[in-house]
Design a protein around this motif. Sequence first.
Motif, PDB file in Angstrom:
ATOM      1  N   MET A 197      -8.458   0.861  -1.706  1.00 39.16           N
ATOM      2  CA  MET A 197      -7.745  -0.414  -1.769  1.00 39.16           C
ATOM      3  C   MET A 197      -6.258  -0.149  -1.906  1.00 39.16           C
ATOM      4  N   MET A 198      -5.463  -0.899  -1.119  1.00 41.49           N
ATOM      5  CA  MET A 198      -4.014  -0.803  -1.201  1.00 41.49           C
ATOM      6  C   MET A 198      -3.418  -2.195  -1.166  1.00 41.49           C
ATOM      7  N   GLN A 199      -2.325  -2.369  -1.901  1.00 42.21           N
ATOM      8  CA  GLN A 199      -1.623  -3.651  -1.951  1.00 42.21           C
ATOM      9  C   GLN A 199      -0.189  -3.448  -1.504  1.00 42.21           C
ATOM     10  N   LEU A 200       0.274  -4.366  -0.600  1.00 45.66           N
ATOM     11  CA  LEU A 200       1.627  -4.302  -0.086  1.00 45.66           C
ATOM     12  C   LEU A 200       2.283  -5.662  -0.241  1.00 45.66           C
ATOM     13  N   ASN A 201       3.571  -5.666  -0.438  1.00 46.75           N
ATOM     14  CA  ASN A 201       4.344  -6.904  -0.440  1.00 46.75           C
ATOM     15  C   ASN A 201       4.775  -7.227   0.984  1.00 46.75           C
ATOM     16  N   HIS A 202       4.745  -8.516   1.296  1.00 43.53           N
ATOM     17  CA  HIS A 202       5.148  -8.938   2.633  1.00 43.53           C
ATOM     18  C   HIS A 202       5.866 -10.277   2.514  1.00 43.53           C
ATOM     19  N   GLY A 203       7.186 -10.251   2.539  1.00 40.68           N
ATOM     20  CA  GLY A 203       7.949 -11.467   2.367  1.00 40.68           C
ATOM     21  C   GLY A 203       7.713 -12.052   0.985  1.00 40.68           C
ATOM     22  N   LEU A 204       7.368 -13.321   0.946  1.00 36.24           N
ATOM     23  CA  LEU A 204       7.051 -13.989  -0.308  1.00 36.24           C
ATOM     24  C   LEU A 204       5.599 -13.800  -0.718  1.00 36.24           C
ATOM     25  N   GLY A 205       4.803 -13.205   0.147  1.00 33.60           N
ATOM     26  CA  GLY A 205       3.379 -13.033  -0.132  1.00 33.60           C
ATOM     27  C   GLY A 205       3.008 -11.583  -0.324  1.00 33.60           C
ATOM     28  N   SER A 206       1.718 -11.320  -0.312  1.00 29.48           N
ATOM     29  CA  SER A 206       1.211  -9.966  -0.514  1.00 29.48           C
ATOM     30  C   SER A 206      -0.022  -9.759   0.356  1.00 29.48           C
ATOM     31  N   ILE A 207      -0.280  -8.483   0.647  1.00 26.58           N
ATOM     32  CA  ILE A 207      -1.416  -8.095   1.485  1.00 26.58           C
ATOM     33  C   ILE A 207      -2.220  -7.049   0.735  1.00 26.58           C
ATOM     34  N   VAL A 208      -3.540  -7.261   0.686  1.00 23.88           N
ATOM     35  CA  VAL A 208      -4.460  -6.301   0.081  1.00 23.88           C
ATOM     36  C   VAL A 208      -5.417  -5.845   1.169  1.00 23.88           C
ATOM     37  N   VAL A 209      -5.490  -4.540   1.390  1.00 22.88           N
ATOM     38  CA  VAL A 209      -6.369  -3.953   2.388  1.00 22.88           C
ATOM     39  C   VAL A 209      -7.452  -3.160   1.658  1.00 22.88           C
ATOM     40  N   VAL A 210      -8.707  -3.381   2.021  1.00 23.48           N
ATOM     41  CA  VAL A 210      -9.838  -2.676   1.408  1.00 23.48           C
ATOM     42  C   VAL A 210     -10.652  -2.018   2.522  1.00 23.48           C
ATOM     43  N   THR A 211     -11.398  -1.006   2.152  1.00 24.19           N
ATOM     44  CA  THR A 211     -12.210  -0.308   3.142  1.00 24.19           C
ATOM     45  C   THR A 211     -13.494  -1.059   3.482  1.00 24.19           C
ATOM     46  N   ASP A 212     -13.990  -1.877   2.567  1.00 27.41           N
ATOM     47  CA  ASP A 212     -15.171  -2.693   2.858  1.00 27.41           C
ATOM     48  C   ASP A 212     -15.230  -3.832   1.855  1.00 27.41           C
ATOM     49  N   ALA A 213     -16.025  -4.861   2.222  1.00 26.74           N
ATOM     50  CA  ALA A 213     -16.201  -6.026   1.350  1.00 26.74           C
ATOM     51  C   ALA A 213     -17.655  -6.228   0.957  1.00 26.74           C
ATOM     52  N   ASP A 214     -18.487  -5.202   1.178  1.00 25.19           N
ATOM     53  CA  ASP A 214     -19.899  -5.345   0.822  1.00 25.19           C
ATOM     54  C   ASP A 214     -20.110  -5.486  -0.678  1.00 25.19           C
ATOM     55  N   LEU A 215     -19.190  -4.967  -1.480  1.00 21.73           N
ATOM     56  CA  LEU A 215     -19.366  -5.074  -2.931  1.00 21.73           C
ATOM     57  C   LEU A 215     -19.271  -6.520  -3.424  1.00 21.73           C
ATOM     58  N   TRP A 216     -18.778  -7.439  -2.593  1.00 19.57           N
ATOM     59  CA  TRP A 216     -18.667  -8.839  -2.992  1.00 19.57           C
ATOM     60  C   TRP A 216     -19.730  -9.718  -2.345  1.00 19.57           C
TER      61      TRP A 216
END
Length: 387
Positions: A197-216
């Motif tokens: 999982m990585m989090q990046l800032n983008h303008g006034l918002g933010s972006i979170v990238v994950v390798t998978d979403a099966d855990l949810w």
Amino acid sequence: MKRGYGLVLGTIIAVLLACLAIYLYLKATPYQEQIDHGPAPEALANPYLAAEHFLRKQGLSVGHANGLDILPSLDPRQHSLLLFGDRYNMTPRQVDQIMNWTRAGGRLVFVAESLWDDRTGQSNDLLLDRVQLHQSLSKDLKDPPTAPGDDPYPKLTKLYLEDDAGPAYAGFDTAFHLEDPHNLAQAWANSAKATHMMQLNHGLGSIVVVTDADLWKNPPIDQYDNAWLLWYLTADTQVTLVFNTDHDNLVTLLLRYFPQALVALIALIGLGCWHAGVRHGPLQETPAPARRQLQEHLRASAAFMLRRNGQQSLLQALRQDILRRVRRRHQGFDQLGVAEQWLVLSRLTGQPTRAISQAMSPRPKQRLNSADFSRQVAHLQSLRNAL
């Protein structure tokens, strides 16, 4: 006497039934059994139904959509967009819309779908390439983020927060790894093997990238800190979950629900093409209308009857015609003998009885040559014309 006997018998039966009831009460052991009927239809249709219910219990407003058409109607301020569905058919225009929405203050969480290709310098995930992160297989890493011997839970992903003494644990798939070649990430979470999982800032918002979403998804969301992590990523926002961006087209739906009808349609089209394409004989030019004369029709009809029925049928037809004409001219002709009939024909036609007998008597079933057949026909026609 009978009344007393019946009373005694009834008392005995009642006592026996009471004893049986007491015995069953003492022997019977009550127990509870839970019967699992499987997931509800809502859970089968929505793999993130439990996640939606959990976030609503935390006071968040949660909705879901089946595509990105809803994006223009979402206010990016205090809003989280979770892209958990397939995005292989995403267009560059849709990527621009999502990035602009995030830059205006939205919070974007999406799953990296493709591996980075060093040869082409890109992956098949347009959105992942836009945020300049790379995904690779964990087995290809040379130096893992954490030494396996120092980690009591090497298969779990750890998220460290400033105010917490220990990390939060999440059950990401450890087969994939996220890389940040340009050092753009502001935060990340690792297992002993890779970064998931990585989090990046983008303008006034933010972006979170994950390798998978099966855990949810519905079964594993209650394991470890999976549910808490989803709440942490979407806290204090309205949530829109997009998990089915792959819409089936008409052909796919027809193949799924009407395969027999499609096979029948294809067979019908094939038979139609075959019928239209196969020639059943050589093409002949249409004769000019001036050649279609009555004499040709009569000659063709006679030739057809000769080929189909033979010579004797034609001769017999002439004989029957002669007999019909004689019956009209001589009453009681059928009641006469054969010799007397020949005499009547001789008197009416002027032909000798011998010639009439030869013409009117059936011949053995043998084929005549052309000359004999023509003479026989001419003789019969002369008799018929004389009548």
